[in-house]
Design a protein around this motif. Structure first.
Motif, PDB file in Angstrom:
ATOM      1  N   ALA A 171       0.980  17.961  35.367  1.00  0.00           N
ATOM      2  CA  ALA A 171       1.783  19.125  35.734  1.00  0.00           C
ATOM      3  C   ALA A 171       0.994  20.397  35.486  1.00  0.00           C
ATOM      4  CB  ALA A 171       3.082  19.154  34.938  1.00  0.00           C
ATOM      5  N   TRP A 172       1.278  21.398  36.316  1.00  0.00           N
ATOM      6  CA  TRP A 172       0.813  22.759  36.099  1.00  0.00           C
ATOM      7  C   TRP A 172       2.031  23.614  35.796  1.00  0.00           C
ATOM      8  CZ3 TRP A 172      -4.030  24.521  35.503  1.00  0.00           C
ATOM      9  CH2 TRP A 172      -5.089  23.739  35.980  1.00  0.00           C
ATOM     10  N   GLY A 173       1.889  24.516  34.835  1.00  0.00           N
ATOM     11  CA  GLY A 173       3.004  25.381  34.473  1.00  0.00           C
ATOM     12  C   GLY A 173       2.566  26.811  34.227  1.00  0.00           C
ATOM     13  N   PHE A 174       3.491  27.745  34.436  1.00  0.00           N
ATOM     14  CA  PHE A 174       3.220  29.163  34.241  1.00  0.00           C
ATOM     15  C   PHE A 174       4.450  29.818  33.616  1.00  0.00           C
ATOM     16  CE2 PHE A 174       0.834  27.663  37.881  1.00  0.00           C
ATOM     17  CZ  PHE A 174      -0.458  28.082  37.584  1.00  0.00           C
ATOM     18  N   GLY A 175       4.222  30.799  32.743  1.00  0.00           N
ATOM     19  CA  GLY A 175       5.331  31.491  32.119  1.00  0.00           C
ATOM     20  C   GLY A 175       4.887  32.772  31.444  1.00  0.00           C
ATOM     21  N   LEU A 176       5.858  33.498  30.903  1.00  0.00           N
ATOM     22  CA  LEU A 176       5.608  34.772  30.249  1.00  0.00           C
ATOM     23  C   LEU A 176       6.299  34.810  28.891  1.00  0.00           C
ATOM     24  CD1 LEU A 176       6.237  37.254  33.216  1.00  0.00           C
ATOM     25  CD2 LEU A 176       4.007  36.529  32.322  1.00  0.00           C
ATOM     26  N   ASP A 177       5.644  35.434  27.903  1.00  0.00           N
ATOM     27  CA  ASP A 177       6.241  35.748  26.611  1.00  0.00           C
ATOM     28  C   ASP A 177       6.220  37.260  26.438  1.00  0.00           C
ATOM     29  OD1 ASP A 177       6.293  33.003  26.114  1.00  0.00           O
ATOM     30  OD2 ASP A 177       4.380  33.044  25.035  1.00  0.00           O
ATOM     31  N   ALA A 178       7.204  37.785  25.728  1.00  0.00           N
ATOM     32  CA  ALA A 178       7.246  39.215  25.442  1.00  0.00           C
ATOM     33  C   ALA A 178       7.541  39.417  23.966  1.00  0.00           C
ATOM     34  CB  ALA A 178       8.312  39.908  26.291  1.00  0.00           C
ATOM     35  N   GLY A 179       6.787  40.305  23.311  1.00  0.00           N
ATOM     36  CA  GLY A 179       6.958  40.525  21.878  1.00  0.00           C
ATOM     37  C   GLY A 179       7.040  41.996  21.534  1.00  0.00           C
ATOM     38  N   ALA A 180       7.669  42.287  20.402  1.00  0.00           N
ATOM     39  CA  ALA A 180       7.781  43.656  19.915  1.00  0.00           C
ATOM     40  C   ALA A 180       7.763  43.654  18.392  1.00  0.00           C
ATOM     41  CB  ALA A 180       9.056  44.312  20.426  1.00  0.00           C
ATOM     42  N   ARG A 181       7.269  44.751  17.818  1.00  0.00           N
ATOM     43  CA  ARG A 181       7.269  44.934  16.369  1.00  0.00           C
ATOM     44  C   ARG A 181       7.667  46.367  16.059  1.00  0.00           C
ATOM     45  NH1 ARG A 181       3.838  42.547  12.319  1.00  0.00           N
ATOM     46  NH2 ARG A 181       3.242  44.693  11.930  1.00  0.00           N
ATOM     47  N   TYR A 182       8.316  46.526  14.901  1.00  0.00           N
ATOM     48  CA  TYR A 182       8.723  47.861  14.475  1.00  0.00           C
ATOM     49  C   TYR A 182       8.519  47.973  12.969  1.00  0.00           C
ATOM     50  CZ  TYR A 182      11.628  51.956  13.524  1.00  0.00           C
ATOM     51  OH  TYR A 182      12.086  53.184  13.102  1.00  0.00           O
ATOM     52  N   ASN A 183       7.818  49.002  12.551  1.00  0.00           N
ATOM     53  CA  ASN A 183       7.554  49.237  11.131  1.00  0.00           C
ATOM     54  C   ASN A 183       8.464  50.360  10.637  1.00  0.00           C
ATOM     55  OD1 ASN A 183       5.347  47.381  11.146  1.00  0.00           O
ATOM     56  ND2 ASN A 183       4.089  48.956  12.100  1.00  0.00           N
ATOM     57  N   TYR A 184       9.193  50.077   9.557  1.00  0.00           N
ATOM     58  CA  TYR A 184      10.124  51.071   9.027  1.00  0.00           C
ATOM     59  C   TYR A 184      10.131  51.014   7.501  1.00  0.00           C
ATOM     60  CZ  TYR A 184      14.444  53.631   8.097  1.00  0.00           C
ATOM     61  OH  TYR A 184      15.371  54.525   7.620  1.00  0.00           O
ATOM     62  N   LYS A 185       9.556  52.049   6.877  1.00  0.00           N
ATOM     63  CA  LYS A 185       9.562  52.189   5.425  1.00  0.00           C
ATOM     64  C   LYS A 185       9.074  50.924   4.709  1.00  0.00           C
ATOM     65  CE  LYS A 185      13.172  55.715   5.241  1.00  0.00           C
ATOM     66  NZ  LYS A 185      14.493  56.115   4.684  1.00  0.00           N
ATOM     67  N   GLY A 186       7.961  50.390   5.201  1.00  0.00           N
ATOM     68  CA  GLY A 186       7.378  49.208   4.578  1.00  0.00           C
ATOM     69  C   GLY A 186       7.928  47.893   5.078  1.00  0.00           C
ATOM     70  N   TRP A 187       9.022  47.936   5.809  1.00  0.00           N
ATOM     71  CA  TRP A 187       9.586  46.726   6.407  1.00  0.00           C
ATOM     72  C   TRP A 187       8.966  46.501   7.778  1.00  0.00           C
ATOM     73  CZ3 TRP A 187      12.914  43.116   4.405  1.00  0.00           C
ATOM     74  CH2 TRP A 187      13.520  43.443   3.185  1.00  0.00           C
ATOM     75  N   GLN A 188       8.721  45.243   8.091  1.00  0.00           N
ATOM     76  CA  GLN A 188       8.198  44.882   9.406  1.00  0.00           C
ATOM     77  C   GLN A 188       9.238  44.016  10.115  1.00  0.00           C
ATOM     78  OE1 GLN A 188       4.622  42.862   8.072  1.00  0.00           O
ATOM     79  NE2 GLN A 188       3.378  44.701   8.358  1.00  0.00           N
ATOM     80  N   PHE A 189       9.642  44.457  11.286  1.00  0.00           N
ATOM     81  CA  PHE A 189      10.602  43.725  12.093  1.00  0.00           C
ATOM     82  C   PHE A 189       9.916  43.274  13.382  1.00  0.00           C
ATOM     83  CE2 PHE A 189      12.998  46.768   9.537  1.00  0.00           C
ATOM     84  CZ  PHE A 189      13.940  45.943   8.934  1.00  0.00           C
ATOM     85  N   GLY A 190      10.153  42.032  13.757  1.00  0.00           N
ATOM     86  CA  GLY A 190       9.533  41.501  14.959  1.00  0.00           C
ATOM     87  C   GLY A 190      10.522  40.740  15.817  1.00  0.00           C
ATOM     88  N   ALA A 191      10.230  40.684  17.101  1.00  0.00           N
ATOM     89  CA  ALA A 191      11.040  39.917  18.050  1.00  0.00           C
ATOM     90  C   ALA A 191      10.111  39.304  19.089  1.00  0.00           C
ATOM     91  CB  ALA A 191      12.088  40.791  18.730  1.00  0.00           C
ATOM     92  N   LEU A 192      10.333  38.040  19.400  1.00  0.00           N
ATOM     93  CA  LEU A 192       9.536  37.339  20.399  1.00  0.00           C
ATOM     94  C   LEU A 192      10.456  36.657  21.395  1.00  0.00           C
ATOM     95  CD1 LEU A 192       6.859  36.157  21.519  1.00  0.00           C
ATOM     96  CD2 LEU A 192       7.198  34.223  19.963  1.00  0.00           C
ATOM     97  N   GLY A 193      10.280  36.968  22.654  1.00  0.00           N
ATOM     98  CA  GLY A 193      10.965  36.253  23.729  1.00  0.00           C
ATOM     99  C   GLY A 193      10.005  35.252  24.331  1.00  0.00           C
ATOM    100  N   ARG A 194      10.102  34.005  23.902  1.00  0.00           N
ATOM    101  CA  ARG A 194       9.207  32.952  24.395  1.00  0.00           C
ATOM    102  C   ARG A 194       9.778  32.371  25.684  1.00  0.00           C
ATOM    103  NH1 ARG A 194       7.246  29.208  19.777  1.00  0.00           N
ATOM    104  NH2 ARG A 194       5.844  30.970  19.473  1.00  0.00           N
ATOM    105  N   ASP A 195       8.900  32.185  26.683  1.00  0.00           N
ATOM    106  CA  ASP A 195       9.348  31.703  28.005  1.00  0.00           C
ATOM    107  C   ASP A 195      10.470  32.602  28.529  1.00  0.00           C
ATOM    108  OD1 ASP A 195       7.680  29.265  27.822  1.00  0.00           O
ATOM    109  OD2 ASP A 195       9.113  28.691  26.278  1.00  0.00           O
TER     110      ASP A 195
END
Length: 360
Positions: A171-195
């Motif tokens: 099989a051949w396959g193709f897809g996209l992931d999208a990620g984001a990060r936010y730094n706030y007062k020493g805290w790191q927040f992340g989000a990943l949309g896989r596929d």
């Protein structure tokens, strides 16, 4: 605008015709890097550099060296399955980083007994050949800061997948992931949309009539060409680092919340439409040189050995790491997910930093 609408309509049309598979492309969910594996398969918020192409492409922007290279080799199920990872990330300028990730998960030298019996009904062991079942993935990553949004970092992957079942099909396959990060007062927040758009695998098979006859005689389903779709998965993460004893001791923790939308799963929170699985990890470091790690994930309900009542089970992971100059060597004792101590694997990963030489 017209192109965007056309793209959406084509995607929806393919999704309607494709077969949604709950555990499609599962080799992409195993995890990479002994640090993240030792911390219970967490990394969406705290990932940096070359490992970020897998965990969250927005984390590429946390890379300090000009170039990073990361390698990992793992063996599962007593060495039957082999998993290899290689990645490189390069800083383009102060606001952007690009990377490439290569993954291979394979079971090699599988005996092919379809031709074991000759045309006269005789068993001939010399007719046994071997084949490999191999999954490949290539992730092309790019991340960029958003100057107008202070503390916000965005990244994405273009994913190419190749899966092979010897000479029988692939099989051949193709897809996209999208990620984001936010730094706030020493805290790191992340989000990943896989596929995030759905990843489509187009399967095709090349079976001879004799092989199809063997499948039919042994009660096996004869595979046919098909289109398989991997549904989106969204992972949220939060991480924080605390320093003690004149900054000699560091303590970091990360929590990931894995959200799936492909049907009922055996997770902490579950429904026919949405399931939630938490994972948690912690790391204690000394002078940024040596690190001790632990984590918990794969929390499920299962029956006790007598099958009389349900109990909550989980998978503990452990790890250590050493960072010396440009080298970072990490080790983890982890498992793919069956929680059997007999099948725990020893995982090593290496990261090397390269910096530009300064002109005098």
């Amino acid at each position: 605008m017209r192109f965007y609408v056309l793209t959406v309509l084509i995607t929806i049309n393919l999704a309607l015709k494709a077969q949604i598979v709950k555990y499609s492309n599962e080799f992409l969910n195993i995890g990479v890097g002994a640090r993240a594996l030792g911390m219970g398969n967490t990394g969406v918020a705290s990932t940096t550099g070359a490992y970020s192409g897998y965990w969250n492409p927005a984390g590429l922007l946390q890379q300090k060296p000009d170039l990073e290279v990361a390698l990992m080799h793992a063996e599962y199920f007593a060495g039957i399955a082999k998993y290899d990872f290689m990645a490189a990330s390069k800083r383009i300028d102060s606001n952007s980083v690009a990377g490439i990730t290569i993954l291979r998960f394979g079971v090699d030298n599988i005996p092919n007994t379809l031709d074991l019996v000759d045309a006269n009904g005789n068993v001939d062991y010399s007719r046994i050949k071997t084949f490999n079942a191999v999954d490949f993935a290539c992730l092309l990553s790019y991340a960029r800061t958003i100057p107008k949004l202070k503390g916000v970092e965005l990244g994405g992957n273009f994913k190419i997948i190749r899966r092979r079942l010897g000479e029988f099909g692939g099989a051949w396959g193709f897809g996209l992931d999208a990620g984001a990060r936010y730094n706030y007062k020493g805290w790191q927040f992340g989000a990943l949309g896989r596929d995030i758009t759905g990843t489509f695998n187009a399967w095709s098979y090349n079976l001879t009539d004799d092989q199809k006859a063997v499948f039919a005689q042994t009660g096996n389903e004869i595979p046919s060409n098909s289109l398989e779709v991997t549904m989106p998965k969204i992972i949220f993460g939060a991480s924080k680092t605390f320093l003690f004893w004149k900054d000699r001791i560091s303590t970091s923790g990360e929590l990931n919340l894995i959200n799936t939308f492909d049907g009922l799963r055996n997770t902490v929170i579950k429904s026919d439409l949405w399931s939630l699985e938490p994972a948690f990890g912690i790391e204690v470091g000394y002078k940024g040189f040596v690190f001790l790690r632990g984590g918990v994930g794969n929390i499920q309900k299962q029956y006790d050995p007598l099958g009389t009542k349900q109990i909550t089970s989980f998978q503990p992971n452990f790890g250590v790491g050493i960072k010396y100059r440009i080298f970072t060597l990490d080790y983890a004792l982890t498992d793919i997910g069956d929680r059997s101590l007999a099948l725990y694997s020893n995982i090593f990963s290496l990261k090397i930093d390269f910096n530009k030489k300064q002109n005098k």
